[in-house]
Structure formats: structure tokens, C-alpha cells
Design a protein around this motif. Structure first.
Motif, PDB file in Angstrom:
ATOM      1  N   PRO A 188       0.872  -1.172   0.332  1.00 20.02           N
ATOM      2  CA  PRO A 188      -0.182  -0.103  -0.116  1.00 20.02           C
ATOM      3  C   PRO A 188       0.490   1.218  -0.146  1.00 20.02           C
ATOM      4  N   ALA A 189       2.304   0.914   0.355  1.00 19.34           N
ATOM      5  CA  ALA A 189       2.800   2.548   0.155  1.00 19.34           C
ATOM      6  C   ALA A 189       2.973   2.947  -1.010  1.00 19.34           C
ATOM      7  N   VAL A 190       2.741   2.751  -2.316  1.00 19.77           N
ATOM      8  CA  VAL A 190       3.492   2.627  -3.592  1.00 19.77           C
ATOM      9  C   VAL A 190       3.042   4.345  -3.647  1.00 19.77           C
ATOM     10  N   PRO A 191       2.383   4.620  -3.163  1.00 18.58           N
ATOM     11  CA  PRO A 191       2.279   6.121  -3.651  1.00 18.58           C
ATOM     12  C   PRO A 191       3.397   7.161  -3.197  1.00 18.58           C
ATOM     13  N   LEU A 192       3.454   6.672  -1.486  1.00 18.13           N
ATOM     14  CA  LEU A 192       4.855   7.528  -1.404  1.00 18.13           C
ATOM     15  C   LEU A 192       5.939   7.412  -2.450  1.00 18.13           C
ATOM     16  N   LEU A 193       6.147   6.115  -3.081  1.00 14.50           N
ATOM     17  CA  LEU A 193       7.159   5.648  -3.067  1.00 14.50           C
ATOM     18  C   LEU A 193       7.157   6.835  -4.824  1.00 14.50           C
ATOM     19  N   THR A 194       6.329   6.735  -5.601  1.00 19.68           N
ATOM     20  CA  THR A 194       6.052   7.755  -6.492  1.00 19.68           C
ATOM     21  C   THR A 194       5.986   8.467  -6.173  1.00 19.68           C
ATOM     22  N   ALA A 195       5.107   9.495  -5.340  1.00 24.96           N
ATOM     23  CA  ALA A 195       6.645  10.636  -4.998  1.00 24.96           C
ATOM     24  C   ALA A 195       7.518  10.607  -5.010  1.00 24.96           C
ATOM     25  N   SER A 196       8.270  10.080  -4.356  1.00 22.12           N
ATOM     26  CA  SER A 196       9.646  10.159  -4.140  1.00 22.12           C
ATOM     27  C   SER A 196      10.378   9.572  -4.794  1.00 22.12           C
ATOM     28  N   SER A 197      10.221   9.656  -6.065  1.00 25.56           N
ATOM     29  CA  SER A 197      10.748  10.241  -7.409  1.00 25.56           C
ATOM     30  C   SER A 197      10.798  11.289  -7.515  1.00 25.56           C
ATOM     31  N   GLY A 198      10.468  11.789  -7.384  1.00 23.00           N
ATOM     32  CA  GLY A 198      10.234  13.310  -8.339  1.00 23.00           C
ATOM     33  C   GLY A 198      11.111  14.093  -6.788  1.00 23.00           C
ATOM     34  N   TYR A 199      11.339  13.390  -5.483  1.00 20.03           N
ATOM     35  CA  TYR A 199      12.139  14.118  -5.028  1.00 20.03           C
ATOM     36  C   TYR A 199      13.458  13.662  -5.023  1.00 20.03           C
ATOM     37  N   LEU A 200      13.683  12.364  -6.375  1.00 16.48           N
ATOM     38  CA  LEU A 200      14.921  12.259  -6.067  1.00 16.48           C
ATOM     39  C   LEU A 200      15.811  12.204  -7.914  1.00 16.48           C
ATOM     40  N   PHE A 201      14.521  12.187  -8.513  1.00 16.63           N
ATOM     41  CA  PHE A 201      15.054  12.495  -9.714  1.00 16.63           C
ATOM     42  C   PHE A 201      14.445  13.854 -10.818  1.00 16.63           C
ATOM     43  N   GLY A 202      13.497  14.083  -9.969  1.00 16.52           N
ATOM     44  CA  GLY A 202      12.677  15.881 -10.922  1.00 16.52           C
ATOM     45  C   GLY A 202      12.149  14.746 -11.342  1.00 16.52           C
ATOM     46  N   THR A 203      10.684  15.785 -12.041  1.00 22.19           N
ATOM     47  CA  THR A 203       9.278  15.955 -12.256  1.00 22.19           C
ATOM     48  C   THR A 203       9.160  14.802 -13.644  1.00 22.19           C
ATOM     49  N   LEU A 204      10.105  15.193 -15.152  1.00 24.31           N
ATOM     50  CA  LEU A 204       9.840  14.196 -16.056  1.00 24.31           C
ATOM     51  C   LEU A 204      10.661  13.046 -15.693  1.00 24.31           C
ATOM     52  N   PRO A 205      11.712  13.089 -15.093  1.00 28.87           N
ATOM     53  CA  PRO A 205      12.713  11.706 -15.511  1.00 28.87           C
ATOM     54  C   PRO A 205      11.934  11.046 -14.171  1.00 28.87           C
ATOM     55  N   GLY A 206      11.106  11.562 -13.020  1.00 32.38           N
ATOM     56  CA  GLY A 206      11.288  10.583 -12.053  1.00 32.38           C
ATOM     57  C   GLY A 206       9.489  10.159 -13.143  1.00 32.38           C
ATOM     58  N   THR A 207       8.562  11.101 -13.489  1.00 33.46           N
ATOM     59  CA  THR A 207       7.307  10.710 -13.814  1.00 33.46           C
ATOM     60  C   THR A 207       7.409   9.224 -14.935  1.00 33.46           C
ATOM     61  N   ALA A 208       9.148   9.347 -15.856  1.00 31.24           N
ATOM     62  CA  ALA A 208       9.258   8.390 -16.901  1.00 31.24           C
ATOM     63  C   ALA A 208       9.245   7.400 -15.779  1.00 31.24           C
ATOM     64  N   THR A 209      10.068   7.149 -14.842  1.00 28.99           N
ATOM     65  CA  THR A 209      10.326   5.831 -14.587  1.00 28.99           C
ATOM     66  C   THR A 209       9.083   5.486 -14.081  1.00 28.99           C
ATOM     67  N   CYS A 210       8.353   5.849 -13.365  1.00 20.99           N
ATOM     68  CA  CYS A 210       7.353   5.063 -12.862  1.00 20.99           C
ATOM     69  C   CYS A 210       6.684   5.169 -13.796  1.00 20.99           C
ATOM     70  N   LEU A 211       6.875   5.421 -14.565  1.00 24.85           N
ATOM     71  CA  LEU A 211       5.621   4.705 -15.399  1.00 24.85           C
ATOM     72  C   LEU A 211       5.892   3.522 -16.593  1.00 24.85           C
ATOM     73  N   PHE A 212       7.356   3.951 -16.629  1.00 21.88           N
ATOM     74  CA  PHE A 212       8.100   1.951 -17.330  1.00 21.88           C
ATOM     75  C   PHE A 212       7.382   1.558 -16.198  1.00 21.88           C
TER      76      PHE A 212
END
Length: 229
Positions: free
Chosen positions: A52-76
Motif C-alpha cells: 500500500p505504500a506505493v503512492p509514497l514511492l511514486t512521490a519520492s521519484s520526483g524528490y530523487l530524480f525530478g519531475t519528468l525523469p521521475g514520471t517516466a521511471t514510474c510509468l515504465f
């Protein structure tokens, strides 16, 4: 291991929030490319296990990688996880999933609509989901939809919500660690308000279309029953 943490699968399932904190702290020390690979691996595992903590993981990708790279990583990562879960739901767990759904009239109605409007309905269901994302991947595996409409409907429908979570993580970093070099806070808050508003509108529209399709299907189904009798 390369992450420098001692984490077992049982611990990840039992206490996902603490486990993700450990993982994300280790990912911060890596170069972005290597970090994305590890992040994607954990994301896929978490989605398949329906943690259930996946939304937290998704938000953290923006913190770690930035908006566009984080979004692409999560979608992939989400696309891979959704594909694996779909195949499992269609093969190994098909009998179990069908038994669970047998007494669910809403899913039966939705499945008849999916048979006629596969990609369109899947896109709408991802914009306005009836079930949690990880669970729904298994459920749709037992439905009548084919893989390609499922895959592309999932990828496109999941993108707006993913972007919103990732952008929220990027805002968190901008307003804390990068506050000295970032835009004023109200720029980020305004941007987030626009994103949330657009998501709300898209979700409401999708819900309305889904309801209309289900009502039309139910009416046709009842009419068919009457003709047969």
C-alpha cells in the motif's frame, strides 16, 4: 549488496513505509541512472505484491530524480508491473480471480463493456479507478480485454495521476533542500492546484462516461433477456 542495506522480503511486506525509507535513503547516494534502475526494480516488486505504500514511492521519484525523469521511471515501472500482474491473473490465478469476481455484478457489467470498448474503457478506468491499481491488474487479467488495449489504456490513463504524485515530490524537495535556488513557494502551490483540478475534472468526466456505458450495457442486457423469454 549495492544498496548497502539488509532488507528481507518479509520486512518489506510487513513494514513497507520503514523499508521504503531505508531504500530511498540509499538511492539518494547513487548516481541518477543507477538509482533509477534500483528504484524501478523496487517499484515493480511493490506493485506486484500490492504493497500500500506505493503512492509514497511514486512521490519520492520526483524528490530523487525530478519531475519528468521521475514520471517516466514510474510509468515504465508501472507498465512492467501491470503487464506481469495481468499475465498472472490470466493464467496462474485465473480460477481464483474468477471465483472472487463471480458475485460482483459491477465487475460483470464492466466486463461486458470492456469486451466492446476495450482500450477506451480501460483508459477511463485508469483515470477514475473502481479498484486499487495493483489489485485491478490481476482482476483485468481475468476479464475479456486483450493485452494491447489493456497495456496502452493503462499506460495513458495512469500517466496524469503519476505526474501529480511525482510533481508533489519535486515540490517537497524544492521547498526544503533546494529552497534557495527554487521558484517562490506560491509558484509550486499554484502549479499543484492546477494539476489537481485537471485530475479532478478528468476523473469526473471518466466516471460519468463509465456510468453511462454501464447503464447502456445493463439496459441492453435486460432487453436481451426479455427477447429471449
Amino acid at each position: 549488496n549495492d544498496l548497502g542495506i539488509d532488507l528481507e522480503l518479509g520486512q518489506l511486506i510487513k513494514d513497507p513505509s520503514s523499508s521504503f525509507d531505508m531504500i530511498l535513503s540509499s538511492l539518494e547516494t547513487m548516481d541518477p541512472q543507477k538509482g533509477m534502475i534500483y528504484f524501478s526494480s523496487f517499484y515493480v516488486l511493490a506493485e506486484i505484491l500490492a504493497i500500500p505504500a506505493v503512492p509514497l514511492l511514486t512521490a519520492s521519484s520526483g524528490y530523487l530524480f525530478g519531475t519528468l525523469p521521475g514520471t517516466a521511471t514510474c510509468l515504465f515501472s508501472a507498465a512492467i508491473a501491470a503487464s506481469i500482474s495481468f499475465v498472472i491473473g490470466r493464467t496462474l490465478l485465473r480460477g481464483y480471480v474468477e471465483n472472487v469476481l463471480a458475485d460482483n455484478p459491477k465487475f460483470a457489467s464492466m466486463d461486458r463493456a470492456i469486451e466492446k470498448e476495450g482500450f477506451k474503457l480501460m483508459l477511463l478506468l485508469r483515470l477514475s479507478p473502481l479498484f486499487p491499481f495493483a489489485l485491478s491488474n490481476y482482476l483485468y487479467g481475468a476479464s475479456s480485454i486483450q493485452f494491447l488495449p489493456y497495456f496502452f489504456g493503462t499506460l495513458l490513463g495512469f500517466a496524469p495521476g503519476t505526474f501529480a504524485y511525482v510533481y508533489a515530490g519535486r515540490i517537497g524537495k524544492a521547498l526544503t533542500i533546494d529552497s534557495a535556488t527554487s521558484e517562490p513557494w506560491y509558484v509550486y502551490v499554484g502549479g499543484m492546484a492546477v494539476v489537481v483540478s485537471l485530475l479532478k475534472i478528468a476523473g469526473d468526466v471518466a466516471s460519468g462516461v463509465i456510468d453511462a456505458m454501464e447503464e447502456e450495457d445493463d439496459a441492453g442486457w435486460d432487453g436481451g433477456d426479455m427477447d429471449i423469454s
